[in-house]
Design a protein around this motif. Structure first.
Motif, PDB file in Angstrom:
ATOM      1  N   GLY A  13      43.990  31.413  67.402  1.00 28.34           N
ATOM      2  CA  GLY A  13      44.490  30.801  68.638  1.00 28.34           C
ATOM      3  C   GLY A  13      45.635  31.570  69.269  1.00 28.34           C
ATOM      4  N   SER A  14      45.896  32.763  68.778  1.00 36.20           N
ATOM      5  CA  SER A  14      47.051  33.512  69.283  1.00 36.20           C
ATOM      6  C   SER A  14      46.722  34.408  70.464  1.00 36.20           C
ATOM      7  CB  SER A  14      47.660  34.353  68.151  1.00 36.20           C
ATOM      8  OG  SER A  14      46.683  35.228  67.624  1.00 36.20           O
ATOM      9  N   GLY A  16      43.412  35.614  73.592  1.00 36.94           N
ATOM     10  CA  GLY A  16      42.077  35.507  74.167  1.00 36.94           C
ATOM     11  C   GLY A  16      41.529  34.092  74.299  1.00 36.94           C
ATOM     12  N   ILE A  17      40.294  33.921  73.879  1.00 39.15           N
ATOM     13  CA  ILE A  17      39.598  32.639  74.022  1.00 39.15           C
ATOM     14  C   ILE A  17      40.327  31.557  73.223  1.00 39.15           C
ATOM     15  CG2 ILE A  17      37.458  31.416  73.410  1.00 39.15           C
ATOM     16  CD1 ILE A  17      35.959  34.095  74.021  1.00 39.15           C
ATOM     17  N   LYS A  37      46.662  36.253  62.221  1.00 37.96           N
ATOM     18  CA  LYS A  37      47.267  37.096  61.179  1.00 37.96           C
ATOM     19  C   LYS A  37      48.650  37.585  61.593  1.00 37.96           C
ATOM     20  CE  LYS A  37      44.259  40.494  60.839  1.00 37.96           C
ATOM     21  NZ  LYS A  37      43.476  40.328  62.082  1.00 37.96           N
ATOM     22  N   ASP A  38      48.824  37.801  62.884  1.00 35.19           N
ATOM     23  CA  ASP A  38      50.039  38.440  63.386  1.00 35.19           C
ATOM     24  C   ASP A  38      51.171  37.409  63.518  1.00 35.19           C
ATOM     25  OD1 ASP A  38      52.006  39.590  64.986  1.00 35.19           O
ATOM     26  OD2 ASP A  38      50.566  40.718  66.188  1.00 35.19           O
ATOM     27  N   ASP A  57      45.343  34.177  57.298  1.00 30.80           N
ATOM     28  CA  ASP A  57      44.209  35.096  57.411  1.00 30.80           C
ATOM     29  C   ASP A  57      42.975  34.365  56.875  1.00 30.80           C
ATOM     30  OD1 ASP A  57      42.322  37.139  57.011  1.00 30.80           O
ATOM     31  OD2 ASP A  57      43.887  38.611  56.601  1.00 30.80           O
ATOM     32  N   ASN A  84      37.159  29.821  65.869  1.00 32.73           N
ATOM     33  CA  ASN A  84      37.165  30.840  66.923  1.00 32.73           C
ATOM     34  C   ASN A  84      37.509  32.244  66.433  1.00 32.73           C
ATOM     35  OD1 ASN A  84      37.713  31.822  69.863  1.00 32.73           O
ATOM     36  ND2 ASN A  84      39.641  32.178  68.770  1.00 32.73           N
ATOM     37  N   SER A 136      28.222  33.685  69.913  1.00 29.59           N
ATOM     38  CA  SER A 136      28.155  34.719  70.948  1.00 29.59           C
ATOM     39  C   SER A 136      26.718  34.810  71.458  1.00 29.59           C
ATOM     40  CB  SER A 136      28.546  36.066  70.322  1.00 29.59           C
ATOM     41  OG  SER A 136      28.175  37.135  71.162  1.00 29.59           O
ATOM     42  N   ASP A 187      41.208  40.911  74.675  1.00 27.33           N
ATOM     43  CA  ASP A 187      41.502  42.159  73.944  1.00 27.33           C
ATOM     44  C   ASP A 187      40.249  42.712  73.267  1.00 27.33           C
ATOM     45  OD1 ASP A 187      44.105  41.842  74.673  1.00 27.33           O
ATOM     46  OD2 ASP A 187      44.796  41.090  72.724  1.00 27.33           O
TER      47      ASP A 187
HETATM   48  N1  NAP Z   1      35.501  38.245  74.236  1.00 29.28           N
HETATM   49  C1  NAP Z   1      34.191  38.151  74.287  1.00 29.28           C
HETATM   50  O1  NAP Z   1      33.519  38.753  75.152  1.00 29.28           O
HETATM   51  C2  NAP Z   1      33.449  37.294  73.314  1.00 29.28           C
HETATM   52  C3  NAP Z   1      32.087  37.070  73.541  1.00 29.28           C
HETATM   53  C4  NAP Z   1      31.370  36.290  72.655  1.00 29.28           C
HETATM   54  C5  NAP Z   1      32.009  35.721  71.571  1.00 29.28           C
HETATM   55  N2  NAP Z   1      33.333  35.948  71.368  1.00 29.28           N
HETATM   56  C6  NAP Z   1      33.948  35.342  70.192  1.00 29.28           C
HETATM   57  O2  NAP Z   1      35.036  34.555  70.592  1.00 29.28           O
HETATM   58  C7  NAP Z   1      36.032  34.552  69.564  1.00 29.28           C
HETATM   59  C8  NAP Z   1      37.362  34.953  70.149  1.00 29.28           C
HETATM   60  O3  NAP Z   1      37.213  36.245  70.720  1.00 29.28           O
HETATM   61  P1  NAP Z   1      38.336  36.915  71.637  1.00 29.28           P
HETATM   62  O4  NAP Z   1      37.623  37.799  72.568  1.00 29.28           O
HETATM   63  O5  NAP Z   1      39.281  35.898  72.142  1.00 29.28           O
HETATM   64  O6  NAP Z   1      39.035  37.851  70.530  1.00 29.28           O
HETATM   65  P2  NAP Z   1      40.486  38.513  70.472  1.00 29.28           P
HETATM   66  O7  NAP Z   1      41.136  38.515  71.805  1.00 29.28           O
HETATM   67  O8  NAP Z   1      40.276  39.801  69.760  1.00 29.28           O
HETATM   68  O9  NAP Z   1      41.286  37.506  69.521  1.00 29.28           O
HETATM   69  C9  NAP Z   1      40.855  37.326  68.214  1.00 29.28           C
HETATM   70  C10 NAP Z   1      41.682  36.248  67.544  1.00 29.28           C
HETATM   71  O10 NAP Z   1      41.186  36.086  66.199  1.00 29.28           O
HETATM   72  C11 NAP Z   1      42.255  36.257  65.280  1.00 29.28           C
HETATM   73  N3  NAP Z   1      41.783  36.848  64.038  1.00 29.28           N
HETATM   74  C12 NAP Z   1      41.065  37.987  63.858  1.00 29.28           C
HETATM   75  N4  NAP Z   1      40.849  38.197  62.557  1.00 29.28           N
HETATM   76  C13 NAP Z   1      41.425  37.163  61.890  1.00 29.28           C
HETATM   77  C14 NAP Z   1      41.558  36.822  60.533  1.00 29.28           C
HETATM   78  N5  NAP Z   1      41.061  37.587  59.553  1.00 29.28           N
HETATM   79  N6  NAP Z   1      42.225  35.689  60.211  1.00 29.28           N
HETATM   80  C15 NAP Z   1      42.759  34.917  61.183  1.00 29.28           C
HETATM   81  N7  NAP Z   1      42.672  35.195  62.480  1.00 29.28           N
HETATM   82  C16 NAP Z   1      42.026  36.309  62.831  1.00 29.28           C
HETATM   83  C17 NAP Z   1      43.256  37.155  66.011  1.00 29.28           C
HETATM   84  O11 NAP Z   1      44.541  36.989  65.463  1.00 29.28           O
HETATM   85  P3  NAP Z   1      45.448  38.290  65.070  1.00 29.28           P
HETATM   86  O12 NAP Z   1      45.719  38.986  66.346  1.00 29.28           O
HETATM   87  O13 NAP Z   1      46.654  37.715  64.432  1.00 29.28           O
HETATM   88  O14 NAP Z   1      44.586  39.084  64.148  1.00 29.28           O
HETATM   89  C18 NAP Z   1      43.156  36.613  67.428  1.00 29.28           C
HETATM   90  O15 NAP Z   1      43.931  35.466  67.574  1.00 29.28           O
HETATM   91  C19 NAP Z   1      35.525  35.502  68.487  1.00 29.28           C
HETATM   92  O16 NAP Z   1      34.887  34.778  67.474  1.00 29.28           O
HETATM   93  C20 NAP Z   1      34.525  36.358  69.222  1.00 29.28           C
HETATM   94  O17 NAP Z   1      33.542  36.904  68.377  1.00 29.28           O
HETATM   95  C21 NAP Z   1      34.068  36.723  72.197  1.00 29.28           C
END
Ligand code: NAP
Length: 246
Positions: A13-14, A16-17, A37-38, A57, A84, A136, A187
Motif C-alpha cells: 500500500g505504499s 501505485g495501485i 518493504k521500504d 515483506d 495487492n 492482471s 512505478d
Molecule cells: N501497474 C500495472 O500496470 C498493473 C497491471 C496489472 C496488475 N498490476 C498489479 O497490481 C499490483 C500493484 O502494482 P503497482 O503497479 O501498483 O506496483 P508498484 O507501483 O511497483 O508497487 C508495488 C507495491 O508492492 C510492494 N511490494 C513489492 N514486493 C513486496 C514484498 N515482497 N513484500 C511486501 N510488499 C511488497 C511495494 O512495496 P516496496 O516499495 O516497499 O517494495 C509497493 O508498495 C501488483 O500486484 C501488480 O502485479 C499492476
C-alpha cells in the motif's frame, strides 16, 4: 460512508495501485493499514496520512504474521484484505529465465498472497470480511511478446485461487473477488512508457485509448469491499480499458 467501522489491510500500500486504494478506502470511512518493504517510505506516509503503516515483506511468514497481529491489536478486527503487493520480472523468454528469478516472482506474487491470506482468514471469519485479489490482464490471456511467464503464471493462479477461496469460505460469508487491471501508470510500468512513442503504443493497446490510473483500480476495490457487493463472490473483473476483450 460506506466503509465506516471497517478495518482494511492493503499489502503493497505504499505506492501505485495499493496507495491509491488505501486513500480511497480511507476516504470512505475505513481504518486502513498498509504494508511494504521500504520502511522509510512507509514512515513518511504514516506522517502525512491516516494510514497505519507496517513494514512487512510478504516473502517472510513471521513478518506477515506480526503485521496482521499488530493490525488486530490496534483496531480490534479485520474486515477487508486487499492482496495487492506484487513484483514484475525482467522481460525474458522462458528459456532465458534463471530458476532463482522464476522462484522470486512466485514467492512474492503467489506464495506471498497465500501467506497473507492464511494469517488474515481467522480474523475475516469473525467479521464475515472480504478479500480482493489484484491479479492482471496477464492472468486472463497470453500476449505476444509479453515474455514475463512467471508473472503471468502467478496472476492466472490468483484468478483460480479467488474462485477456490470464494467457495471454501462462503460458509463464513467471506467474499473473495479479483480485479485484473490492464496497464496502469505506476512505478511498475514506468520502464515501458519511458518515451512518448512507448506511451502512444501502450495507450493504443487499450480500446478506450489510454492506460489506466491507479485510482480507477482503487474504485473497483472499493466496490467489492462495500456492502453494495454483498451478493458478489468469486467474481473476476477486468479494469483495463477493454484490453482483455480484444
Ligand atoms: N501497474 C500495472 O500496470 C498493473 C497491471 C496489472 C496488475 N498490476 C498489479 O497490481 C499490483 C500493484 O502494482 P503497482 O503497479 O501498483 O506496483 P508498484 O507501483 O511497483 O508497487 C508495488 C507495491 O508492492 C510492494 N511490494 C513489492 N514486493 C513486496 C514484498 N515482497 N513484500 C511486501 N510488499 C511488497 C511495494 O512495496 P516496496 O516499495 O516497499 O517494495 C509497493 O508498495 C501488483 O500486484 C501488480 O502485479 C499492476
Amino acid at each position: 460512508m460506506s466503509l465506516s467501522g471497517k478495518v482494511a489491510l492493503v499489502t503493497g500500500g505504499s505506492r501505485g495501485i495499493g496507495f491509491a486504494t488505501a486513500k480511497v478506502l480511507l476516504e470512505n470511512g475505513a481504518k486502513v493499514a498498509i504494508t511494504g518493504k521500504d520502511q522509510k517510505r512507509l514512515e513518511k506516509l504514516a506522517e502525512i496520512s491516516n494510514v497505519f503503516a507496517i513494514t512487512a515483506d510478504i516473502r517472510n511468514s513471521n513478518e506477515v504474521k506480526n503485521a496482521v497481529q499488530k493490525i488486530v491489536e490496534k483496531f480490534g478486527r479485520l474486515d477487508i484484505l486487499v492482496n495487492n503487493a506484487g513484483v514484475f520480472p525482467r522481460i525474458k523468454q522462458l528459456h532465458e529465465i534463471e530458476e532463482d528469478e522464476w522462484n522470486e516472482v512466485l514467492d512474492v506474487n503467489l506464495t506471498g498472497q497465500y501467506r497473507v491470506t492464511k494469517e488474515a482468514i481467522p480474523h475475516l471469519q469473525k467479521t464475515s470480511g472480504s478479500i480482493i485479489n489484484i491479479s492482471s490482464d496477464a492472468g486472463l490471456k497470453a500476449y505476444q511478446g509479453f515474455n514475463a511467464d512467471a508473472y503471468s503464471a502467478t496472476k492466472a493462479a490468483l484468478i483460480i485461487l479467488t474462485k477456490c477461496w470464494a467457495l471454501e469460505y462462503s460458509k463464513n460469508k467471506i467474499r473473495v473477488n479479483c480485479i485484473c487491471p490492464g496497464v496502469v501508470d505506476t512505478d511498475m510500468t514506468k520502464p515501458f512508457v519511458k518515451t512518448q512513442k512507448d506511451r502512444d503504443f501502450m495507450n493504443a493497446e487499450h480500446p478506450l485509448g489510454r492506460i489506466g490510473k491507479p485510482e480507477e483500480v482503487a474504485k473497483a476495490v472499493l466496490y467489492f469491499a462495500s456492502d453494495d457487493a454483498l451478493w458478489i463472490t468469486g467474481a473476476i473483473l477486468a479494469v483495463d480499458g477493454g484490453e482483455s476483450t480484444k
